[in-house]
Design a protein around this motif. Structure first.
Motif, PDB file in Angstrom:
ATOM      1  N   LEU A  77      45.075  44.152  36.906  1.00 45.83           N
ATOM      2  CA  LEU A  77      43.749  45.280  36.730  1.00 45.83           C
ATOM      3  C   LEU A  77      43.309  45.396  35.306  1.00 45.83           C
ATOM      4  O   LEU A  77      42.342  45.497  35.338  1.00 45.83           O
ATOM      5  N   ALA A  78      44.492  45.662  34.682  1.00 43.19           N
ATOM      6  CA  ALA A  78      44.194  45.818  33.256  1.00 43.19           C
ATOM      7  C   ALA A  78      43.484  44.631  32.443  1.00 43.19           C
ATOM      8  O   ALA A  78      42.577  45.066  31.834  1.00 43.19           O
ATOM      9  N   VAL A  79      43.940  43.377  32.752  1.00 38.99           N
ATOM     10  CA  VAL A  79      43.227  42.377  32.225  1.00 38.99           C
ATOM     11  C   VAL A  79      41.716  42.270  32.788  1.00 38.99           C
ATOM     12  O   VAL A  79      40.660  42.101  32.005  1.00 38.99           O
ATOM     13  N   SER A  80      41.381  42.542  34.145  1.00 37.35           N
ATOM     14  CA  SER A  80      40.023  42.660  34.586  1.00 37.35           C
ATOM     15  C   SER A  80      39.274  43.686  34.020  1.00 37.35           C
ATOM     16  O   SER A  80      37.997  43.421  33.646  1.00 37.35           O
ATOM     17  N   GLY A 105      38.148  34.654  27.909  1.00 35.55           N
ATOM     18  CA  GLY A 105      38.434  34.209  29.230  1.00 35.55           C
ATOM     19  C   GLY A 105      39.575  33.337  29.224  1.00 35.55           C
ATOM     20  O   GLY A 105      40.544  33.361  30.163  1.00 35.55           O
ATOM     21  N   GLY A 106      39.980  32.568  28.267  1.00 37.65           N
ATOM     22  CA  GLY A 106      41.130  31.786  28.298  1.00 37.65           C
ATOM     23  C   GLY A 106      42.308  32.497  28.245  1.00 37.65           C
ATOM     24  O   GLY A 106      43.328  32.134  29.166  1.00 37.65           O
ATOM     25  N   GLY A 107      42.444  33.396  27.110  1.00 36.91           N
ATOM     26  CA  GLY A 107      43.675  34.417  27.279  1.00 36.91           C
ATOM     27  C   GLY A 107      43.805  35.048  28.591  1.00 36.91           C
ATOM     28  O   GLY A 107      44.759  35.301  29.169  1.00 36.91           O
ATOM     29  N   ALA A 108      42.625  35.504  28.942  1.00 36.74           N
ATOM     30  CA  ALA A 108      42.678  36.540  30.134  1.00 36.74           C
ATOM     31  C   ALA A 108      43.132  35.580  31.194  1.00 36.74           C
ATOM     32  O   ALA A 108      43.914  36.142  32.027  1.00 36.74           O
ATOM     33  N   ARG A 164      46.324  36.428  33.805  1.00 40.32           N
ATOM     34  CA  ARG A 164      45.961  36.592  35.332  1.00 40.32           C
ATOM     35  C   ARG A 164      47.061  35.528  35.961  1.00 40.32           C
ATOM     36  O   ARG A 164      47.581  35.906  36.963  1.00 40.32           O
ATOM     37  N   GLN A 165      47.259  34.387  35.592  1.00 43.56           N
ATOM     38  CA  GLN A 165      48.149  33.417  36.130  1.00 43.56           C
ATOM     39  C   GLN A 165      49.433  34.039  36.097  1.00 43.56           C
ATOM     40  O   GLN A 165      50.341  33.971  37.205  1.00 43.56           O
ATOM     41  N   PHE A 166      49.844  34.585  35.117  1.00 41.30           N
ATOM     42  CA  PHE A 166      51.163  35.257  34.975  1.00 41.30           C
ATOM     43  C   PHE A 166      51.483  36.390  35.833  1.00 41.30           C
ATOM     44  O   PHE A 166      52.506  36.445  36.653  1.00 41.30           O
ATOM     45  N   GLY A 167      50.459  37.238  36.183  1.00 41.64           N
ATOM     46  CA  GLY A 167      50.275  38.298  36.773  1.00 41.64           C
ATOM     47  C   GLY A 167      50.526  38.022  38.545  1.00 41.64           C
ATOM     48  O   GLY A 167      51.344  38.564  39.106  1.00 41.64           O
ATOM     49  N   VAL A 168      49.528  36.864  38.736  1.00 40.64           N
ATOM     50  CA  VAL A 168      49.757  36.345  39.954  1.00 40.64           C
ATOM     51  C   VAL A 168      51.157  35.770  40.299  1.00 40.64           C
ATOM     52  O   VAL A 168      51.752  36.051  41.447  1.00 40.64           O
ATOM     53  N   GLY A 169      51.753  34.958  39.377  1.00 44.98           N
ATOM     54  CA  GLY A 169      53.114  34.392  39.647  1.00 44.98           C
ATOM     55  C   GLY A 169      54.207  35.608  39.654  1.00 44.98           C
ATOM     56  O   GLY A 169      55.025  35.610  40.716  1.00 44.98           O
TER      57      GLY A 169
END
Length: 417
Positions: free
Chosen positions: A37-40, A284-287, A291-296
């Motif tokens: 959520l924070a990234v978004s 967007g690359g860093g985000a 996001r991938q880390f958050g999903v994992g």
């Protein structure tokens, strides 16, 4: 069974037996959701701010250098200038039939962490800015402050301040040439709010070479026209600016004007829309990695919840065996098992939502980025932050439900399984 099973009470009783375990797994789910959520929110706020700060500017003309740096410095006020160019570039552009508006920008000084920008009142027109208190400057060493700048500096019309050459530590103050605040702009939600605007003559007089004398009493037309441009050009010293913000009359003009200007030595032309796309791609690359880390992390948390629920229910298999022996239906058992997973996921979702919104608020309040982000209003991202962890909790409870439904009451009560 005689009577009805109090499902919520049994669910809470089951979770209360291992509070630290469920707290850990709930917080892990919350951490994953909060990160996403924070990234978004930060990315949405950054994109919104960038679009607002473009101000309808089609081209930025400045000194040779990187196009992104030119846009970030001259338009977004978030980087160091690429250099200086002759003021004649502005006056020539103001007379160009392909140009609807040409706004000069002269930077280099600051007051505190607020940039002082030498320009014309037409700069405020880019963002729909109007004077809320006071007036526009009519003479030298007068300044009009953006709403946020005035609040941050604690200044109002009639107050004075000392500008300094440069920004941050090591600046050199112009103590003998104070500015007088003559106006404060209404809030616009754009970069205009964070600036101190003054006349070009004021900037030029502070940086004039020794021995030169410059009259600072030139009156700027407030109809924001450009016929007065030559009135500011003194013959005794060269006039230089940082950049020109250009609004062209047609899309074709944007295509043809840029190459023509870049053919002149020392000039660089950048298209803000294109450079902001590049910036969004970099952000967007860093985000995307976050996001991938958050999903994992979310998948790992859901797996942990599933294993913990299965282990906890196996430890309580005699209780479920007794319920089955007393005639509890599969739907009743499903409500008990899935209820625990749903409650854990929902609690994690609430914790994650609170974490994500807190990170966004702290980022905006601390101005952790040079874009002065504004937290976006609640939307789809907030809803997903609440619902997805709850859904993960339900999915994580499915293996435990299979174990309970396949449980043999007699074997469990005899403690043979």
């Amino acid at each position: 069974m005689t009577g009805r099973v109090n499902t919520p009470r049994l669910v809470l009783a089951g979770l209360a037996r291992r509070p630290l375990t469920w707290l850990f797994h709930g917080l892990l789910l919350g951490l994953a959701g909060g990160l996403l959520l924070a990234v978004s929110l930060v990315q949405t706020a950054a994109e919104t701010r960038l679009q607002r700060d473009l101000g309808g500017v089609d081209l930025v003309v400045g000194a040779e250098g990187g196009g992104l740096q030119l846009v970030m410095s001259a338009l977004l006020q978030a980087d160091a200038p690429t250099g200086i160019i002759p003021a004649e570039v502005w006056t020539d552009l103001a007379r160009d039939p392909q140009v609807a508006a040409a706004v000069p920008v002269a930077m280099g000084d600051s007051v505190g962490d607020v940039r002082i920008v030498g320009t014309t009142p037409a700069y405020a027109d880019l963002y729909g800015g109007d004077v809320a208190a006071g007036r526009w400057w009519t003479g030298g060493m007068e300044a009009v402050l953006g709403a946020a700048a005035a609040q941050r500096l604690g200044l109002a019309p009639g107050d004075t301040f000392i500008g300094a050459h440069g920004e941050g530590p090591g600046t050199v103050a112009h103590a003998d040439h104070p500015y007088t605040v003559v106006g404060v702009l209404a809030p616009t939600g754009t970069v205009l709010d964070r600036l101190a605007l003054t006349s070009l003559d004021s900037v030029w007089s502070l940086h004039a070479a020794p021995g030169h004398s410059h009259d600072q009493s030139h009156d700027h037309d407030h109809d924001h026209g450009h016929d007065h441009a030559h009135d500011h050009a003194h013959a005794d010293a060269p006039r230089q600016i940082t950049a020109v913000l250009v609004d062209v009359r047609s899309p074709l003009a944007a295509v043809t004007l840029g190459p023509r200007l870049e053919a002149e030595p020392g000039l660089k032309v950048a298209q803000p829309a294109r450079e902001v796309q590049r910036l969004n791609a970099l952000l967007g690359g860093g985000a995307g990695l976050l996001r991938q880390f958050g999903v994992g992390l979310g998948v790992l948390a859901a797996g942990g919840v599933g294993l913990a629920l299965t282990g906890a229910l196996l430890a309580r298999r005699r209780e479920f065996a007794l319920l089955k022996a007393l005639g509890a239906r599969p739907a009743t058992l499903a409500r008990l098992v899935l209820g625990e997973g749903l409650l854990l996921g929902a609690a994690g979702g609430v914790a994650g939502w609170a974490l994500g919104r807190t990170v966004m608020a702290v980022t905006a309040a601390a101005e952790a980025t040079p874009l002065a982000l504004v937290p976006p209003p609640p939307g789809l991202a907030d809803l997903l932050a609440l619902l997805v962890p709850a859904g993960l909790g339900l999915v994580a409870a499915l293996p435990a439900l299979v174990v309970v439904l396949r449980l043999d009451p007699l074997a469990a009560l005899e403690n043979r399984s």
